[in-house]
Motif scaffolding. Structure first.
Motif, PDB file in Angstrom:
ATOM      1  N   ASP A  51       0.840  -1.192   0.000  1.00 54.88           N
ATOM      2  CA  ASP A  51       0.000   0.000   0.000  1.00 54.88           C
ATOM      3  C   ASP A  51       0.881   1.250   0.000  1.00 54.88           C
ATOM      4  OD1 ASP A  51      -2.379  -1.384   0.032  1.00 54.88           O
ATOM      5  OD2 ASP A  51      -2.552  -1.360   2.212  1.00 54.88           O
ATOM      6  N   ASP A  52       0.364   2.349  -0.533  1.00 54.98           N
ATOM      7  CA  ASP A  52       1.099   3.614  -0.558  1.00 54.98           C
ATOM      8  C   ASP A  52       1.176   4.228   0.835  1.00 54.98           C
ATOM      9  OD1 ASP A  52       1.270   3.246  -3.253  1.00 54.98           O
ATOM     10  OD2 ASP A  52      -0.105   4.869  -3.798  1.00 54.98           O
ATOM     11  N   ALA A  53       2.370   4.691   1.188  1.00 56.79           N
ATOM     12  CA  ALA A  53       2.560   5.392   2.460  1.00 56.79           C
ATOM     13  C   ALA A  53       2.303   6.884   2.269  1.00 56.79           C
ATOM     14  CB  ALA A  53       3.975   5.172   2.972  1.00 56.79           C
ATOM     15  N   HIS A  54       1.930   7.556   3.352  1.00 53.15           N
ATOM     16  CA  HIS A  54       1.698   8.992   3.330  1.00 53.15           C
ATOM     17  C   HIS A  54       2.770   9.703   4.162  1.00 53.15           C
ATOM     18  CE1 HIS A  54      -2.151   8.170   1.482  1.00 53.15           C
ATOM     19  NE2 HIS A  54      -2.446   7.335   2.467  1.00 53.15           N
ATOM     20  N   VAL A  55       3.031  10.953   3.843  1.00 45.58           N
ATOM     21  CA  VAL A  55       4.028  11.736   4.573  1.00 45.58           C
ATOM     22  C   VAL A  55       3.681  11.749   6.062  1.00 45.58           C
ATOM     23  CG1 VAL A  55       5.001  14.031   4.914  1.00 45.58           C
ATOM     24  CG2 VAL A  55       4.624  13.186   2.598  1.00 45.58           C
ATOM     25  N   GLY A  56       4.667  11.418   6.896  1.00 46.09           N
ATOM     26  CA  GLY A  56       4.470  11.398   8.339  1.00 46.09           C
ATOM     27  C   GLY A  56       3.971  10.080   8.881  1.00 46.09           C
ATOM     28  N   GLU A  57       3.572   9.161   8.005  1.00 44.38           N
ATOM     29  CA  GLU A  57       3.052   7.871   8.462  1.00 44.38           C
ATOM     30  C   GLU A  57       4.161   6.982   9.010  1.00 44.38           C
ATOM     31  OE1 GLU A  57      -0.135   4.507   6.849  1.00 44.38           O
ATOM     32  OE2 GLU A  57       0.798   5.896   5.428  1.00 44.38           O
ATOM     33  N   PHE A  58       5.345   7.049   8.389  1.00 42.45           N
ATOM     34  CA  PHE A  58       6.509   6.270   8.831  1.00 42.45           C
ATOM     35  C   PHE A  58       7.704   7.221   8.928  1.00 42.45           C
ATOM     36  CE2 PHE A  58       3.711   3.522   6.300  1.00 42.45           C
ATOM     37  CZ  PHE A  58       3.355   2.592   7.272  1.00 42.45           C
ATOM     38  N   PRO A  59       7.692   8.115   9.909  1.00 45.56           N
ATOM     39  CA  PRO A  59       8.684   9.199   9.953  1.00 45.56           C
ATOM     40  C   PRO A  59      10.100   8.745  10.262  1.00 45.56           C
ATOM     41  CG  PRO A  59       7.365   9.192  11.957  1.00 45.56           C
ATOM     42  CD  PRO A  59       6.729   8.204  11.019  1.00 45.56           C
ATOM     43  N   TYR A  60      10.262   7.488  10.651  1.00 42.39           N
ATOM     44  CA  TYR A  60      11.580   6.930  10.954  1.00 42.39           C
ATOM     45  C   TYR A  60      12.275   6.372   9.717  1.00 42.39           C
ATOM     46  CZ  TYR A  60       8.464   2.908  10.917  1.00 42.39           C
ATOM     47  OH  TYR A  60       7.504   1.995  10.556  1.00 42.39           O
ATOM     48  N   HIS A  61      11.523   6.204   8.613  1.00 39.60           N
ATOM     49  CA  HIS A  61      12.083   5.533   7.438  1.00 39.60           C
ATOM     50  C   HIS A  61      13.140   6.394   6.754  1.00 39.60           C
ATOM     51  CE1 HIS A  61      11.902   2.441   4.232  1.00 39.60           C
ATOM     52  NE2 HIS A  61      12.394   3.433   3.515  1.00 39.60           N
ATOM     53  N   VAL A  62      14.258   5.778   6.416  1.00 39.89           N
ATOM     54  CA  VAL A  62      15.414   6.452   5.831  1.00 39.89           C
ATOM     55  C   VAL A  62      15.706   5.867   4.451  1.00 39.89           C
ATOM     56  CG1 VAL A  62      17.934   6.615   6.020  1.00 39.89           C
ATOM     57  CG2 VAL A  62      16.505   7.064   8.017  1.00 39.89           C
ATOM     58  N   ARG A  63      16.059   6.739   3.521  1.00 43.17           N
ATOM     59  CA  ARG A  63      16.577   6.288   2.217  1.00 43.17           C
ATOM     60  C   ARG A  63      18.058   6.616   2.158  1.00 43.17           C
ATOM     61  NH1 ARG A  63      16.480   8.499  -3.383  1.00 43.17           N
ATOM     62  NH2 ARG A  63      15.526  10.397  -2.531  1.00 43.17           N
ATOM     63  N   ILE A  64      18.872   5.623   1.807  1.00 44.19           N
ATOM     64  CA  ILE A  64      20.324   5.776   1.770  1.00 44.19           C
ATOM     65  C   ILE A  64      20.797   5.721   0.325  1.00 44.19           C
ATOM     66  CG2 ILE A  64      22.532   4.829   2.525  1.00 44.19           C
ATOM     67  CD1 ILE A  64      20.975   3.544   4.882  1.00 44.19           C
ATOM     68  N   LEU A  65      21.500   6.770  -0.085  1.00 41.87           N
ATOM     69  CA  LEU A  65      22.043   6.846  -1.434  1.00 41.87           C
ATOM     70  C   LEU A  65      23.551   6.648  -1.396  1.00 41.87           C
ATOM     71  CD1 LEU A  65      19.497   8.938  -1.200  1.00 41.87           C
ATOM     72  CD2 LEU A  65      20.251   9.657  -3.467  1.00 41.87           C
ATOM     73  N   GLY A  66      24.054   5.905  -2.368  1.00 40.30           N
ATOM     74  CA  GLY A  66      25.483   5.727  -2.548  1.00 40.30           C
ATOM     75  C   GLY A  66      25.884   6.266  -3.907  1.00 40.30           C
ATOM     76  N   ARG A  67      26.730   7.273  -3.923  1.00 39.91           N
ATOM     77  CA  ARG A  67      27.132   7.943  -5.169  1.00 39.91           C
ATOM     78  C   ARG A  67      25.905   8.427  -5.938  1.00 39.91           C
ATOM     79  NH1 ARG A  67      30.205   2.829  -5.724  1.00 39.91           N
ATOM     80  NH2 ARG A  67      31.997   3.054  -4.322  1.00 39.91           N
ATOM     81  N   GLY A  68      24.915   8.907  -5.192  1.00 35.46           N
ATOM     82  CA  GLY A  68      23.739   9.512  -5.801  1.00 35.46           C
ATOM     83  C   GLY A  68      22.633   8.553  -6.205  1.00 35.46           C
ATOM     84  N   VAL A  69      22.831   7.259  -5.975  1.00 35.15           N
ATOM     85  CA  VAL A  69      21.844   6.245  -6.361  1.00 35.15           C
ATOM     86  C   VAL A  69      21.285   5.584  -5.109  1.00 35.15           C
ATOM     87  CG1 VAL A  69      21.480   4.091  -7.620  1.00 35.15           C
ATOM     88  CG2 VAL A  69      23.040   5.820  -8.538  1.00 35.15           C
ATOM     89  N   THR A  70      19.976   5.394  -5.051  1.00 38.56           N
ATOM     90  CA  THR A  70      19.364   4.732  -3.903  1.00 38.56           C
ATOM     91  C   THR A  70      19.909   3.316  -3.758  1.00 38.56           C
ATOM     92  OG1 THR A  70      17.316   6.002  -4.157  1.00 38.56           O
ATOM     93  CG2 THR A  70      17.202   3.977  -2.855  1.00 38.56           C
TER      94      THR A  70
END
Length: 263
Positions: free
Chosen positions: A41-60
């Motif tokens: 299901d689609d998440a909404h802003v603030g629904e999972f505020p702990y979630h982090v996206r990590i990029l390496g050399r600009g790529v997820t």
């Protein structure tokens, strides 16, 4: 991370280990109320505020969880090959194809893998790392830390996983953050789909609901949460096809080590 991906990676580096799969039992039948990463299901802003996206050399590269304003927990394997200066941590977003007003990005000061992290029979073990960002995140309704658990989740309990991973082997990644419900299964149920038994205490065997709903390729490091507590970070997909089980690092086993850095 799939078993095939580990085999390819370690064949290239010349450290491919050996393992013998055991015969597969019949898949267990499991249902869940939440129909959601693969099938999510689609998440909404603030629904999972702990979630982090990590990029390496600009790529997820992978996901993670904020546990203090200046610290992130993720899987160690997905940071391999990157220096701190090559990493970026992004939070407060649910779409990665646009810049959202709630979004915050930070460079990385350092990352530290667990001292016992390694590969056993082609699969990572003690697959956890901490990241210290160069400047702490500002806590908002869209960005806030998750708490640590006091112990592992019970067998049969369903936890929530979030990520931008693929819809299946060969599938494309999504630009929309998804979430799914995944039940905990006994470690022995995962044994037939991987080259070694999961290490009880160190790893969690999580079920893809109806063999199609849950964490998949591209979701490495993503958080597994129940009642505001971080119970796991995705380590690898033992099935190689996002069809049966996914192995998560059992965060409860590493809280003392994590807190030795994060406080």
């Amino acid at each position: 991370m799939t078993k095939q991906a580990w085999l390819v990676g370690f064949a290239v580096t010349g450290v491919l280990a050996c393992g013998t799969p055991v015969a597969a039992p019949e898949a267990e039948s499991i249902s869940a109320a939440t129909q959601t990463i693969r099938g999510g299901d689609d998440a909404h802003v603030g629904e999972f505020p702990y979630h982090v996206r990590i990029l390496g050399r600009g790529v997820t590269k992978c996901g993670g969880a904020l546990v203090q304003p200046g610290w992130v927990v993720t899987s160690a394997h997905c940071l391999q090959g990157f220096t701190a200066s090559e990493l970026t941590v992004v939070m407060g977003e649910v779409r990665i194809d646009v810049t959202e007003p709630t979004q915050q990005a930070r460079s990385v000061m350092r990352w530290i893998p667990h001292p016992d992290y390694g590969v056993v029979d082609d699969a990572p073990l003690h697959d956890v790392a901490v990241i210290q960002v160069a400047q702490p995140f500002i806590v908002t309704t869209a960005v806030s830390p998750v708490a640590f658990p006091s112990g592992p989740p019970n067998i049969g309990t369903s936890l929530t996983v979030t990520g931008w991973g693929t819809s299946g082997t060969g599938g494309g990644t999504t630009t929309q953050l998804k979430y799914a419900s995944m039940p905990v299964s006994p470690p022995t149920n995962c044994a037939w789909v991987i080259l070694r038994n999961p290490v009880e205490g160190a790893e969690l065997c999580m079920v893809l609901v109806n063999q199609r709903i849950g964490a998949c390729q591209g979701d490495e490091g993503v958080p597994l949460v129940l009642n505001g507590k971080l119970h796991g970070v995705m380590s690898w997909d033992g099935t190689g096809g996002c069809q049966q089980f996914t192995i998560f690092t059992n965060v409860a086993n590493y809280v003392t080590w994590i807190r030795s850095y994060t406080g």
